[in-house]
Design a protein around this motif. Structure first.
Motif, PDB file in Angstrom:
ATOM      1  N   VAL A   1       8.806  63.534  -3.044  1.00  0.00           N
ATOM      2  CA  VAL A   1       9.482  62.023  -3.006  1.00  0.00           C
ATOM      3  C   VAL A   1      10.036  63.031  -1.841  1.00  0.00           C
ATOM      4  CG1 VAL A   1       8.281  60.623  -2.944  1.00  0.00           C
ATOM      5  CG2 VAL A   1      11.130  61.360  -3.763  1.00  0.00           C
TER       6      VAL A   1
ATOM      7  N   GLY B   1       6.127  60.056  -0.186  1.00  0.00           N
ATOM      8  CA  GLY B   1       7.263  59.726  -0.310  1.00  0.00           C
ATOM      9  C   GLY B   1       8.008  59.962   0.822  1.00  0.00           C
TER      10      GLY B   1
ATOM     11  N   TYR C   1      12.260  58.552   2.532  1.00  0.00           N
ATOM     12  CA  TYR C   1      13.274  56.915   2.662  1.00  0.00           C
ATOM     13  C   TYR C   1      14.397  57.188   3.229  1.00  0.00           C
ATOM     14  CZ  TYR C   1      10.356  56.515  -1.871  1.00  0.00           C
ATOM     15  OH  TYR C   1       9.223  56.879  -2.471  1.00  0.00           O
TER      16      TYR C   1
ATOM     17  N   ILE D   1       3.899  56.127   3.726  1.00  0.00           N
ATOM     18  CA  ILE D   1       4.435  56.530   3.874  1.00  0.00           C
ATOM     19  C   ILE D   1       6.027  56.437   3.466  1.00  0.00           C
ATOM     20  CG2 ILE D   1       2.956  56.947   1.631  1.00  0.00           C
ATOM     21  CD1 ILE D   1       3.840  60.290   2.386  1.00  0.00           C
ATOM     22  N   THR D   2       6.763  55.629   4.814  1.00  0.00           N
ATOM     23  CA  THR D   2       8.022  56.468   4.798  1.00  0.00           C
ATOM     24  C   THR D   2       8.652  54.362   5.311  1.00  0.00           C
ATOM     25  OG1 THR D   2       7.344  57.890   6.598  1.00  0.00           O
ATOM     26  CG2 THR D   2       9.316  56.335   6.993  1.00  0.00           C
ATOM     27  N   PHE D   3       9.550  54.937   4.558  1.00  0.00           N
ATOM     28  CA  PHE D   3      10.340  53.163   4.076  1.00  0.00           C
ATOM     29  C   PHE D   3      11.166  53.511   4.028  1.00  0.00           C
ATOM     30  CE2 PHE D   3       6.718  54.096   0.828  1.00  0.00           C
ATOM     31  CZ  PHE D   3       5.772  52.819   1.517  1.00  0.00           C
TER      32      PHE D   3
ATOM     33  N   ASP E   1      12.578  48.419  -0.200  1.00  0.00           N
ATOM     34  CA  ASP E   1      11.653  49.435   0.325  1.00  0.00           C
ATOM     35  C   ASP E   1      11.781  50.573  -0.207  1.00  0.00           C
ATOM     36  OD1 ASP E   1      10.273  46.529   1.253  1.00  0.00           O
ATOM     37  OD2 ASP E   1      10.572  47.670   3.007  1.00  0.00           O
ATOM     38  N   ALA E   2      12.393  51.344   0.090  1.00  0.00           N
ATOM     39  CA  ALA E   2      12.894  52.306  -0.644  1.00  0.00           C
ATOM     40  C   ALA E   2      13.187  52.831  -1.895  1.00  0.00           C
ATOM     41  CB  ALA E   2      13.618  53.522  -0.153  1.00  0.00           C
TER      42      ALA E   2
ATOM     43  N   LYS F   1      12.528  50.634  -4.713  1.00  0.00           N
ATOM     44  CA  LYS F   1      10.680  49.958  -5.016  1.00  0.00           C
ATOM     45  C   LYS F   1      10.216  50.808  -4.541  1.00  0.00           C
ATOM     46  CE  LYS F   1       7.448  45.556  -5.402  1.00  0.00           C
ATOM     47  NZ  LYS F   1       6.101  46.906  -5.402  1.00  0.00           N
ATOM     48  N   HIS F   2       9.801  51.615  -4.229  1.00  0.00           N
ATOM     49  CA  HIS F   2       8.673  52.730  -3.640  1.00  0.00           C
ATOM     50  C   HIS F   2       8.898  54.042  -5.161  1.00  0.00           C
ATOM     51  CE1 HIS F   2       6.575  56.401  -2.477  1.00  0.00           C
ATOM     52  NE2 HIS F   2       5.355  55.402  -1.988  1.00  0.00           N
TER      53      HIS F   2
ATOM     54  N   ASP G   1       8.403  52.928  -8.306  1.00  0.00           N
ATOM     55  CA  ASP G   1       6.830  52.298  -9.095  1.00  0.00           C
ATOM     56  C   ASP G   1       6.195  54.027  -8.681  1.00  0.00           C
ATOM     57  OD1 ASP G   1       7.425  49.928  -8.384  1.00  0.00           O
ATOM     58  OD2 ASP G   1       6.047  49.371  -7.109  1.00  0.00           O
ATOM     59  N   THR G   2       6.409  54.566  -7.908  1.00  0.00           N
ATOM     60  CA  THR G   2       5.488  55.692  -7.810  1.00  0.00           C
ATOM     61  C   THR G   2       6.915  56.837  -8.638  1.00  0.00           C
ATOM     62  OG1 THR G   2       5.951  56.361  -5.242  1.00  0.00           O
ATOM     63  CG2 THR G   2       5.732  58.213  -6.505  1.00  0.00           C
TER      64      THR G   2
END
Length: 309
Positions: free
Chosen positions: A20, A49, A51, A89-91, A107-108, A110-111, A114-115
């Motif tokens: 990411v 991802g 960010y 997949i951009t946050f 959002d970034a 959290k992603h 989670d990832t």
């Protein structure tokens, strides 16, 4: 995390890896190059991802506006590359630095959490940070378990022998920098002035290698020259070069021919931004030299091969 485990994860990875990218893309001009270079290197990277990170300088009125502009610029790069699939997949990331607020779920963040939790110590997620470390540090503070599953590559701080340590990415968010340096985890540090500053290019070189190759290259040549013009107005110089700092962490993952590194004890970042050391701390990797021509050749070749829209 024990030093033995950290050392194992700090070995350069073989084969294809999950990554990411955390980027303040509108800050200067190097993030756009880095993002495109990563996308053009998908034989090595599974990109999971992207960010947008906060920044605050003459290009933004606040950290929030810096993050918003960076998000928009990431999408602009996708258009120039004709790669709209990455939008999903951009946050958006943090709107304030940790110096001013507690870590918050964006959002970034959290992603990233989670990832990372979906990875493991044996199959880590490589987190490439080329901005203030706000998003990455927030994720670590909110879910400390992720440090077992990640390797962080961070462009921050200046060379250990440099006469000051007023790194943009550090001084934007000193608290976040300390989270990265103080947490026992696999970390590769890419210091700016005195080390990565050597990875620079010039107008004539960009004109020769990139001008007219495709829409992205033309955009970046013009943008780089304009940024250099703004800098020259401040400094009064006619001759210029621009360090493409943020490309270097991506290059580290691609080949051991592009730079040299060593193991060091993780430094302590003081309130005045200078380093101090405690030799009981954990190890990190410190990049101390860039093979400028080898890495630049790979960058130019991959960017010139982008298919125009």
């Amino acid at each position: 995390m024990e030093n033995s485990e950290i050392l194992k994860k700090l070995e350069r990875p073989q084969g294809k890896i999950d990554v990411v990218l955390d980027t303040d893309t509108f800050n200067e001009i190097d993030d756009q190059y880095a993002l495109a270079y990563m996308i053009q290197s998908q034989d090595k990277f599974n990109i999971l991802g992207i960010y947008a990170a906060p920044f605050f300088n003459h290009h933004s009125a606040s950290p929030k506006e810096g993050m918003e502009k960076s998000y928009d610029e990431i999408l602009n790069v996708y258009k120039l590359l004709n790669r709209p699939e990455f939008e999903a997949i951009t946050f958006k990331g943090s709107t304030e630095f940790l110096t001013d607020s507690e870590p918050t779920i964006t959002d970034a963040v959290k992603h990233l959490i989670d990832t990372a939790l979906n990875h493991s110590s044996e199959n880590p997620l490589y987190v490439i940070g080329i901005a203030a470390a706000t998003n990455i540090a927030s994720a670590i503070l909110l879910e400390p378990k992720i440090v077992d599953n990640i390797v962080v590559l961070w462009l921050g701080g200046l060379g250990y022998e440099w006469h000051n340590n007023l790194s943009f990415n550090c001084r934007q968010d000193l608290v976040a920098a300390r989270v990265l340096l103080d947490t026992p985890m696999p970390l590769v540090q890419f210091p700016g002035m005195g080390v990565i500053s050597a990875f620079a290019t010039t107008g004539p070189e960009l004109e020769y290698w990139l001008k007219g190759k495709n829409s992205f290259c033309d955009y970046m040549v013009n943008k780089t020259e304009e940024e250099a013009r703004i800098t020259n107005l401040k400094n009064g110089g006619k001759v210029w070069s621009r360090a493409l700092w943020d490309i270097v962490p991506i290059g580290w993952l691609l080949s051991d021919e592009f730079m040299k590194d060593k193991l060091v004890y993780s430094p302590i970042m003081q309130d005045n931004h200078y380093y101090s050391w405690d030799f009981r701390r954990h190890f990190i990797k410190y990049v101390y030299f860039v093979e400028r021509d080898k890495l630049m050749e790979d960058v130019f070749e991959k960017l010139a091969n982008i298919e125009s829209i």
